[in-house]
Design a protein around this motif. Structure first.
Motif, mmCIF file in Angstrom:
data_model
loop_
_atom_site.group_PDB
_atom_site.id
_atom_site.type_symbol
_atom_site.label_atom_id
_atom_site.label_comp_id
_atom_site.label_asym_id
_atom_site.label_seq_id
_atom_site.Cartn_x
_atom_site.Cartn_y
_atom_site.Cartn_z
ATOM 1 N N GLY A 112 -66.519 42.031 4.264
ATOM 2 C CA GLY A 112 -66.068 43.186 3.689
ATOM 3 C C GLY A 112 -67.197 43.827 3.005
ATOM 4 O O GLY A 112 -67.894 44.787 3.128
ATOM 5 N N ARG A 115 -70.205 44.627 5.210
ATOM 6 C CA ARG A 115 -69.918 46.206 5.824
ATOM 7 C C ARG A 115 -70.475 47.065 4.986
ATOM 8 O O ARG A 115 -71.020 48.157 5.348
ATOM 9 C CB ARG A 115 -68.533 46.227 6.158
ATOM 10 C CG ARG A 115 -68.384 45.354 7.616
ATOM 11 C CD ARG A 115 -66.695 45.834 7.966
ATOM 12 N NE ARG A 115 -65.799 45.273 7.160
ATOM 13 C CZ ARG A 115 -64.921 44.231 7.379
ATOM 14 N NH1 ARG A 115 -65.353 43.262 8.180
ATOM 15 N NH2 ARG A 115 -64.249 44.094 6.469
ATOM 16 N N GLU A 116 -70.175 46.706 3.586
ATOM 17 C CA GLU A 116 -70.778 47.981 2.507
ATOM 18 C C GLU A 116 -72.471 47.974 2.540
ATOM 19 O O GLU A 116 -72.719 48.975 2.706
ATOM 20 C CB GLU A 116 -70.190 47.468 1.176
ATOM 21 C CG GLU A 116 -68.767 47.453 0.904
ATOM 22 C CD GLU A 116 -68.193 46.928 -0.096
ATOM 23 O OE1 GLU A 116 -66.832 46.797 -0.424
ATOM 24 O OE2 GLU A 116 -69.026 46.384 -1.027
#
Length: 340
Positions: A112, A115-116
Motif C-alpha cells: 500500500g 502504491r502511494e
C-alpha cells in the motif's frame, strides 16, 4: 551516448521534494544526470509530488539523456524517516513498530505504501534498513539507526524476515526497494552524515549481522546501498563505499549479488570530508559500485567532473564507467524507462 551522458546515467542528484532548484536543473540539463533523489520533507501530498516528478521527467530530452527516463528515488522508511507526507500518503510507523507486525501483514502494508509512491511517480525507495542493532539497550547509542527506531528488531532473523517482507511489498507495487546499509550500521555509535571517523571495529567479513543482506540477495533484491562507515576487520584501508573488498569480495563475491550497487550519500557525508569530491564518485566506481548518490546538488558537478576526467585519462576506468552505465540502462530497460 557520449561519455558525459554515460557518466550522467551513473549519478543520482538530489532535488528538493518541493521541486528542483537551479542547481538540480543544471545537473540534469548541463551534466546529463539521469537520476533524481527527492530530499528534505514535503507535506503537500501525492498530487503535488506527482506534478514535481512530471516536471523532472520532462528534463529527459534528446540533448540531455537521449530521452532515457530517470530513476526517481526517496527515503520512505517510516517514523521520522519519511520524506513524503500529506494527502494520499499514509503516516508510516517506525521500522521497529513494523517489526512487531506479522511479515505477511507488513508485506501487504508495504504494498500500500508503495502504491502511494508509485502514484506520485517515484520508482525507487531507499528502504528497508537491514542493519541489525545488537540490543534495545544499545539502540539509543546507535545514532544513525537505533536512536530513530529505524531497525526492524535486534536479531538478524527478525531483520531478515521483516526487511524482506517490506521489500517484497514495495516490489508488489512496482517499486524498487533498496536494502541498506551494507555491511551494516547497527554497531556504530556516530552517524556518517554528521561525523567523521565512524568505525565498526566488530563486524567481520562473515559476521552473523551480514545475514539479512545475504537473505535479501537470496530473495532477489535488485539494488543494494552501501554504508559509508569504516570496517577495519574487513578492510583496514578503505571506508566501505571505497572498498573493493566490501563491494567485490563480499557483496559480489561472497553474497553473489549481481544488481545495482548504490552508494550512500557521497556529497554531504562528513565521514568522507577528507576525500575531494572529484575523487569520491570515481573511487566508488573503481571499487565496484554502480550508481553514485549525491544529496548536495551544489557538489554534483565536482562528482561528475571527477568521473569524466578519470575516464578520459584511464582506459581501464573508462571501461568500468561503461559497464556501470550499461548496468543502469539495463535496469532502466526492465523498469520501462528506455525510449521506445
Amino acid at each position: 551516448m557520449s561519455l558525459e551522458q554515460r557518466v550522467g546515467q551513473i549519478i543520482m542528484v538530489s532535488s528538493p521534494a518541493a521541486g528542483p532548484d537551479a542547481a538540480a536543473l543544471d545537473a540534469m540539463r548541463r551534466l546529463h544526470i539521469g537520476n533524481v533523489f527527492l530530499k528534505g520533507r514535503s507535506t503537500a501530498g501525492v498530487g503535488a509530488v506527482a506534478a514535481v516528478v512530471r516536471g523532472i521527467r520532462a528534463e529527459a530530452t534528446d540533448a540531455g539523456t537521449r530521452r532515457v527516463g530517470q530513476f526517481i528515488a526517496t527515503d520512505q522508511e517510516g517514523g521520522q524517516v519519511q520524506v513524503l507526507r500529506g494527502p494520499g500518503f499514509s503516516d508510516m510507523p517506525t521500522a521497529l513498530a513494523q517489526g512487531g507486525m506479522a511479515p505477511a501483514a507488513l508485506r501487504a502494508a508495504a504494498a500500500g505504501w508503495g502504491r502511494e509512491l508509485a502514484a506520485a511517480g517515484v520508482n525507487v525507495n531507499f528502504a528497508p534498513v537491514m542493519d541489525t542493532v545488537p540490543s534495545a539497550a544499545f539502540a539509543p547509542q546507535n545514532t544513525p539507526i537505533g536512536h530513530f527506531q529505524r531497525e526492524f528488531g535486534y536479531t538478524p532473523a527478525a531483520v531478515s524476515a521483516h526487511g524482506i517482507a517490506f521489500a517484497q511489498g514495495m516490489a508488489d507495487a512496482g517499486l524498487i526497494a533498496v536494502p541498506k546499509h551494507f555491511p551494516g550500521l547497527g554497531r556504530v555509535t556516530a552517524n556518517t552524515d554528521t561525523a567523521s571517523g565512524v568505525t565498526d571495529t566488530v563486524t567481520g567479513r562473515h559476521d552473523p549481522f551480514v545475514a539479512p543482506f545475504a537473505d535479501a540477495v537470496e530473495a532477489g533484491t535488485p539494488w543494494m546501498m552501501l554504508s559509508n562507515a569504516s570496517y577495519p576487520a574487513i578492510d583496514p584501508r578503505h571506508d566501505a563505499v571505497f572498498s573493493p573488498t566490501v563491494i567485490g569480495g563480499m557483496l559480489r563475491g561472497d553474497l553473489g549479488f549481481r544488481g545495482i550497487v548504490v552508494s550512500d550519500d557521497l556529497c554531504d557525508a562528513v565521514q568522507l570530508s577528507g576525500v575531494a569530491p572529484e575523487q569520491r564518485g570515481a573511487d566508488f566506481l573503481a571499487a565496484g559500485g554502480t550508481l553514485a548518490l549525491c544529496t548536495d546538488q551544489q557538489l554534483a558537478p565536482r562528482i561528475w567532473a571527477g568521473i569524466v576526467a578519470r575516464a578520459k585519462a584511464d582506459p581501464a576506468f573508462a571501461s568500468t564507467v561503461d559497464a556501470a552505465a550499461l548496468a543502469v540502462l539495463g535496469a532502466k530497460d526492465r523498469a520501462g524507462l528506455l525510449p521506445r
